[in-house]
Scaffold this motif. Structure first.
Motif, PDB file in Angstrom:
ATOM      1  N   PHE A  72      -2.284  -9.214 -15.035  1.00  0.00           N
ATOM      2  CA  PHE A  72      -3.639  -8.741 -14.769  1.00  0.00           C
ATOM      3  C   PHE A  72      -3.693  -7.592 -13.769  1.00  0.00           C
ATOM      4  O   PHE A  72      -4.560  -6.728 -13.859  1.00  0.00           O
ATOM      5  N   ASP A  73      -2.787  -7.564 -12.797  1.00  0.00           N
ATOM      6  CA  ASP A  73      -2.849  -6.528 -11.770  1.00  0.00           C
ATOM      7  C   ASP A  73      -1.459  -6.226 -11.243  1.00  0.00           C
ATOM      8  O   ASP A  73      -0.927  -6.939 -10.405  1.00  0.00           O
ATOM      9  N   ARG A  74      -0.861  -5.143 -11.747  1.00  0.00           N
ATOM     10  CA  ARG A  74       0.470  -4.754 -11.292  1.00  0.00           C
ATOM     11  C   ARG A  74       0.423  -3.906 -10.022  1.00  0.00           C
ATOM     12  O   ARG A  74       1.451  -3.673  -9.399  1.00  0.00           O
ATOM     13  N   TRP A  75      -0.758  -3.439  -9.662  1.00  0.00           N
ATOM     14  CA  TRP A  75      -0.847  -2.600  -8.464  1.00  0.00           C
ATOM     15  C   TRP A  75      -0.630  -3.406  -7.193  1.00  0.00           C
ATOM     16  O   TRP A  75      -0.049  -2.905  -6.219  1.00  0.00           O
ATOM     17  N   HIS A  76      -1.132  -4.652  -7.155  1.00  0.00           N
ATOM     18  CA  HIS A  76      -0.965  -5.511  -5.977  1.00  0.00           C
ATOM     19  C   HIS A  76      -1.393  -4.778  -4.693  1.00  0.00           C
ATOM     20  O   HIS A  76      -0.642  -4.697  -3.719  1.00  0.00           O
ATOM     21  N   HIS A  77      -2.591  -4.249  -4.693  1.00  0.00           N
ATOM     22  CA  HIS A  77      -3.174  -3.568  -3.522  1.00  0.00           C
ATOM     23  C   HIS A  77      -2.428  -2.289  -3.139  1.00  0.00           C
ATOM     24  O   HIS A  77      -2.592  -1.793  -2.032  1.00  0.00           O
ATOM     25  N   SER A  78      -1.603  -1.746  -4.035  1.00  0.00           N
ATOM     26  CA  SER A  78      -0.829  -0.543  -3.710  1.00  0.00           C
ATOM     27  C   SER A  78      -1.441   0.737  -4.255  1.00  0.00           C
ATOM     28  O   SER A  78      -0.928   1.820  -3.982  1.00  0.00           O
ATOM     29  N   PHE A  79      -2.539   0.635  -5.009  1.00  0.00           N
ATOM     30  CA  PHE A  79      -3.059   1.816  -5.676  1.00  0.00           C
ATOM     31  C   PHE A  79      -3.413   2.932  -4.699  1.00  0.00           C
ATOM     32  O   PHE A  79      -3.026   4.095  -4.896  1.00  0.00           O
ATOM     33  N   GLU A  80      -4.155   2.610  -3.649  1.00  0.00           N
ATOM     34  CA  GLU A  80      -4.588   3.636  -2.709  1.00  0.00           C
ATOM     35  C   GLU A  80      -3.390   4.288  -2.022  1.00  0.00           C
ATOM     36  O   GLU A  80      -3.400   5.495  -1.754  1.00  0.00           O
ATOM     37  N   ALA A  81      -2.359   3.482  -1.710  1.00  0.00           N
ATOM     38  CA  ALA A  81      -1.157   4.042  -1.078  1.00  0.00           C
ATOM     39  C   ALA A  81      -0.451   5.003  -2.019  1.00  0.00           C
ATOM     40  O   ALA A  81      -0.013   6.089  -1.614  1.00  0.00           O
ATOM     41  N   VAL A  82      -0.321   4.617  -3.289  1.00  0.00           N
ATOM     42  CA  VAL A  82       0.331   5.490  -4.275  1.00  0.00           C
ATOM     43  C   VAL A  82      -0.484   6.771  -4.468  1.00  0.00           C
ATOM     44  O   VAL A  82       0.066   7.875  -4.540  1.00  0.00           O
ATOM     45  N   LYS A  83      -1.797   6.628  -4.524  1.00  0.00           N
ATOM     46  CA  LYS A  83      -2.674   7.792  -4.675  1.00  0.00           C
ATOM     47  C   LYS A  83      -2.509   8.753  -3.506  1.00  0.00           C
ATOM     48  O   LYS A  83      -2.417   9.976  -3.685  1.00  0.00           O
ATOM     49  N   THR A  84      -2.440   8.195  -2.284  1.00  0.00           N
ATOM     50  CA  THR A  84      -2.265   9.023  -1.086  1.00  0.00           C
ATOM     51  C   THR A  84      -0.936   9.757  -1.118  1.00  0.00           C
ATOM     52  O   THR A  84      -0.855  10.953  -0.830  1.00  0.00           O
ATOM     53  N   VAL A  85       0.135   9.046  -1.480  1.00  0.00           N
ATOM     54  CA  VAL A  85       1.467   9.662  -1.533  1.00  0.00           C
ATOM     55  C   VAL A  85       1.491  10.778  -2.568  1.00  0.00           C
ATOM     56  O   VAL A  85       2.044  11.860  -2.324  1.00  0.00           O
TER      57      VAL A  85
END
Length: 276
Positions: A207-220
């Motif tokens: 259901f969710d592979r990001w595990h709250h990492s989306f914003e960090a990946v977007k920033t990087v």
């Protein structure tokens, strides 16, 4: 797409690449600029079943290959030793560990192996990139295999995940040669990775592979100048830090990540979904 098995798009690109003079890089550049990697992966069917049968690739190419294993402790050395025999003798091996002496003794029969000792490096992905940057710069193909501590609460699942990773990336010498052959044949293929785990404690990956990492990946991505479509509703195609890749993919990312360390140090971990 309504009339075929879904393989025709990939076959079409391969036909153009092999049988015409058209530059397929123009196709790939357009696709990557305008479409999400999750959709590209799905629509083009970019899953490969790697054969263990012998092919004609020259073993000399393995001089351009390095397998980098990061070991958090020495409790799994027997497993490491049994699996590193799957690396062709012509390839290079780098072991990163705190206990370099014990590892060196255990693997002393191996010729092309280097043991790198660290005190606080390698504990997170950024430190890992700093430690291995010099190796990324000189080898064409890199395999990263971080070996984490076994989780006492999910020891069976941890062992299953370990087997899943190693069986997909490093099962025997011919298998490794065939992975390199695939990368050689497909110059726009940047990374090869194991299937995403969806069992036991990993069921939430459905259901969710990001595990709250989306914003960090977007920033990087913004900081490194990576301009590709990115949306939270589009799942990452891979998880974790174990994969094969080519230098052209990892080197600029590693250098940029190290440069931006001070800006992203306090952001959520990006290790689980490093390839957006």
């Amino acid at each position: 797409m309504d009339s075929t098995s879904g393989n025709e798009m990939y076959r079409s690109i391969e036909y153009i690449r092999k049988h015409t003079n058209y530059d397929t890089n123009l196709i790939w550049d357009y696709i990557l600029r305008h479409f999400h990697i999750a959709d590209i992966y799905t629509v083009l069917g970019l899953s490969f079943v790697v054969s263990e049968q012998q092919n004609n690739i020259a073993k000399s190419i393995m001089n351009r290959v390095v397998v980098i294993v990061s070991i958090k402790n020495t409790s799994q050395l027997d497993f490491i030793r049994s699996r590193l025999c799957c690396v062709p003798e012509e390839a290079n091996i780098v072991i990163i560990s705190e206990d370099s002496y014990e590892i060196k003794e255990l693997l002393k029969e191996r010729q092309k192996i280097e043991i790198v000792s660290f005190s606080d490096g390698g504990k997170d992905f950024i430190s890992m990139m700093k430690t291995i940057l010099s190796y990324i710069e000189i080898y064409d193909y890199i395999c990263l295999l971080p070996l984490h501590n076994e989780d006492d609460d999910y020891v069976n699942n941890s062992l299953e995940q370990r087997e899943l990773i190693w069986d997909n990336l490093l099962v025997n010498q011919q298998y490794v040669l065939n992975i390199i052959s695939i990368l050689e044949e497909h110059p726009r293929m940047g990374v090869a990775f194991p299937p995403v785990p969806i069992y036991g404690p990993y069921m939430d990956n459905i259901f969710d592979r990001w595990h709250h990492s989306f914003e960090a990946v977007k920033t990087v991505c913004q900081q490194l100048g990576i301009h590709v479509p990115l949306a939270k509703e589009k799942q990452p195609i891979m998880l974790g830090e174990a994969f094969w890749c080519r230098r052209q993919v990892l080197l600029p990312f590693a250098k940029g990540l190290i440069t931006q360390t001070s800006h992203i140090r306090n952001k959520p971990s990006i290790g689980r979904s490093i390839v957006a």
